[in-house]
Enzyme design. Structure first.
Site, short mmCIF file in Angstrom:
data_model
loop_
_atom_site.label_atom_id
_atom_site.label_comp_id
_atom_site.label_asym_id
_atom_site.label_seq_id
_atom_site.Cartn_x
_atom_site.Cartn_y
_atom_site.Cartn_z
CG HIS A 41 85.46 -0.42 69.67
ND1 HIS A 41 84.15 -0.57 70.05
CD2 HIS A 41 86.16 -0.20 70.82
CE1 HIS A 41 84.06 -0.46 71.37
NE2 HIS A 41 85.27 -0.23 71.87
CG ASP A 96 80.01 -1.48 70.29
OD1 ASP A 96 79.31 -1.24 69.29
OD2 ASP A 96 81.24 -1.69 70.23
CG HIS A 124 78.33 -3.46 66.31
ND1 HIS A 124 78.47 -2.09 66.22
CD2 HIS A 124 77.58 -3.84 65.24
CE1 HIS A 124 77.84 -1.65 65.14
NE2 HIS A 124 77.29 -2.70 64.52
CG ASP A 154 83.04 -4.43 68.56
OD1 ASP A 154 82.34 -4.64 67.54
OD2 ASP A 154 83.27 -3.28 68.99
CG HIS A 173 85.68 -2.27 63.59
ND1 HIS A 173 84.90 -1.15 63.38
CD2 HIS A 173 85.15 -3.24 62.77
CE1 HIS A 173 83.96 -1.42 62.49
NE2 HIS A 173 84.09 -2.66 62.10
CG ASP A 178 81.29 1.61 68.74
OD1 ASP A 178 80.90 2.62 68.11
OD2 ASP A 178 81.65 0.56 68.20
CG ASP A 217 78.44 1.51 66.84
OD1 ASP A 217 78.14 0.99 67.92
OD2 ASP A 217 79.25 0.97 66.03
CD GLU A 220 84.47 2.01 65.04
OE1 GLU A 220 84.24 2.56 63.93
OE2 GLU A 220 85.15 0.97 65.17
#
Ligand code: ARG
Ligand code: MN
Ligand code: MN
Ligand code: MN
Length: 314
Positions: free
Chosen positions: A96, A119, A121, A123, A136, A227, A229, A272
């Site tokens: 990412h 995401d 996260h 980031d 990332h 992302d 994830d 990712e």
């Protein structure tokens, strides 16, 4: 409209090997064939090639800053050119950190863009707040004007100046936010929807508020940074930093359908996917074909189907 596909086989924004094989895994899962069913031309520009940099010493605890700086700079050029040529552009990662390049390149052509970051996260660590050092987990911090005075000068990044305002960003799917990131989200008043918010409001309401926040004053190009994830690990196991309790398949597809329906999607990242981390070939295949579904849905594949194409009728 036409679509451009651009692969970025790059992994030095984090420490696990394999995510540089994401573009191949997503293509092998049938991306180009799926997009060729649509009624616009698809240009596959292939993969960028990133040279190995020697003597790329860590900056504080941040590994490979010059490699990430150079790769994102190259990607920025490529995305900027694709957007200038009139393509809706799809960037396949890679990790990412690449979004620093794709969003910056997009912003060069479309300075009024807004950013939807899907995401687990945020980031948004700075090199000073990051618990891992990994770039990332810091991509958004390089973009935001409001964080300019919190960012040290990293070797490799002199090409990028902050270009995005905190009000032009919305997060969806968060469930693993570091303490330094939480403070930044709160201090800057960033609009975000955690998985808890999705549980409470429902994904339909979340998308309504997202578009109210970003588009109510004016229509503008959307950058979607997705992302994999963000999705639940039961659906997307082959990724470097999975977090339980993610988006369902239907929530993920609802997000991308609604973004398509605005007619404003201009660039998207799908990042990712790490084929080396799947526990089995099936786990890898599931993750990559989910990535294909997310991209196809963002570009207009509909659960409702659609009419016979005009060109095929008499
Ligand atoms: N917040 C953690 C970090 O800063 C994890 C980031 C994960 N990022 C990602 N793009 N998967 O290292
Ligand atoms: Mn993530
Ligand atoms: Mn991410
Ligand atoms: Mn359509």
């Amino acid at each position: 409209r036409s679509v451009a596909v651009l692969g970025a086989p790059f992994s030095k924004g984090q420490k696990r090997r394999g995510v540089e094989r994401g573009p191949k895994a997503i293509r092998d899962a049938g991306l180009i064939e799926r997009l060729s069913n649509f009624d616009y031309p698809v240009h596959d520009f292939g993969d960028l090639s990133f040279q190995n940099l020697e003597n790329d010493e860590p900056y504080l605890q941040v590994p490979s800053p010059r490699s990430v700086g150079r790769a994102t700079n190259m990607l920025s050029e490529a995305v900027s050119n694709a957007v200038a040529a009139g393509h809706t552009t799809v960037m396949l990662g890679g990790d990412h950190s690449l979004a620093i390049g794709s969003v910056e390149g997009h912003a060069r052509q479309c300075p009024d863009l807004c950013l939807i970051w899907v995401d687990a996260h945020a980031d948004i660590n700075t090199p000073l707040t990051s618990p891992s050092g990994n770039l990332h987990g810091q991509s958004v911090a390089f973009m935001l004007k409001e964080l300019q005075n919190k960012m040290p000068e990293l070797p490799g990044f002199s090409w990028v100046q902050p270009f995005l305002s905190a009000k032009d960003l919305v997060y969806i799917g968060l469930r693993d936010v570091d303490p330094g990131e939480y403070d930044i989200l709160k201090d800057l008043g960033i609009q975000y929807f955690t998985m808890r918010d999705i549980d409470r409001l429902g994904i339909q309401r979340v998308m309504e508020v997202t578009f109210d926040h970003l588009l109510s004053r004016k229509q503008r190009p959307i950058h979607l940074s997705f992302d994999i994830d963000a999705m639940d690990p039961s659906l997307a196991p082959a990724t470097g930093t999975p977090v339980n309790g993610g988006l369902t398949y239907r929530e993920g597809i609802w997000i991308t359908e609604e973004i398509h329906n605005t007619g404003l999607l201009s660039v998207m990242d799908l990042v990712e996917v790490n084929p080396v981390l799947g526990a089995s070939p099936e786990a890898v295949e599931m993750t990559a074909s989910l990535a294909v579904d997310v991209i196809a849905s963002s570009l207009g594949q509909s659960r409702e189907g659609g009419p016979i194409a005009q060109t095929q009728t008499l």
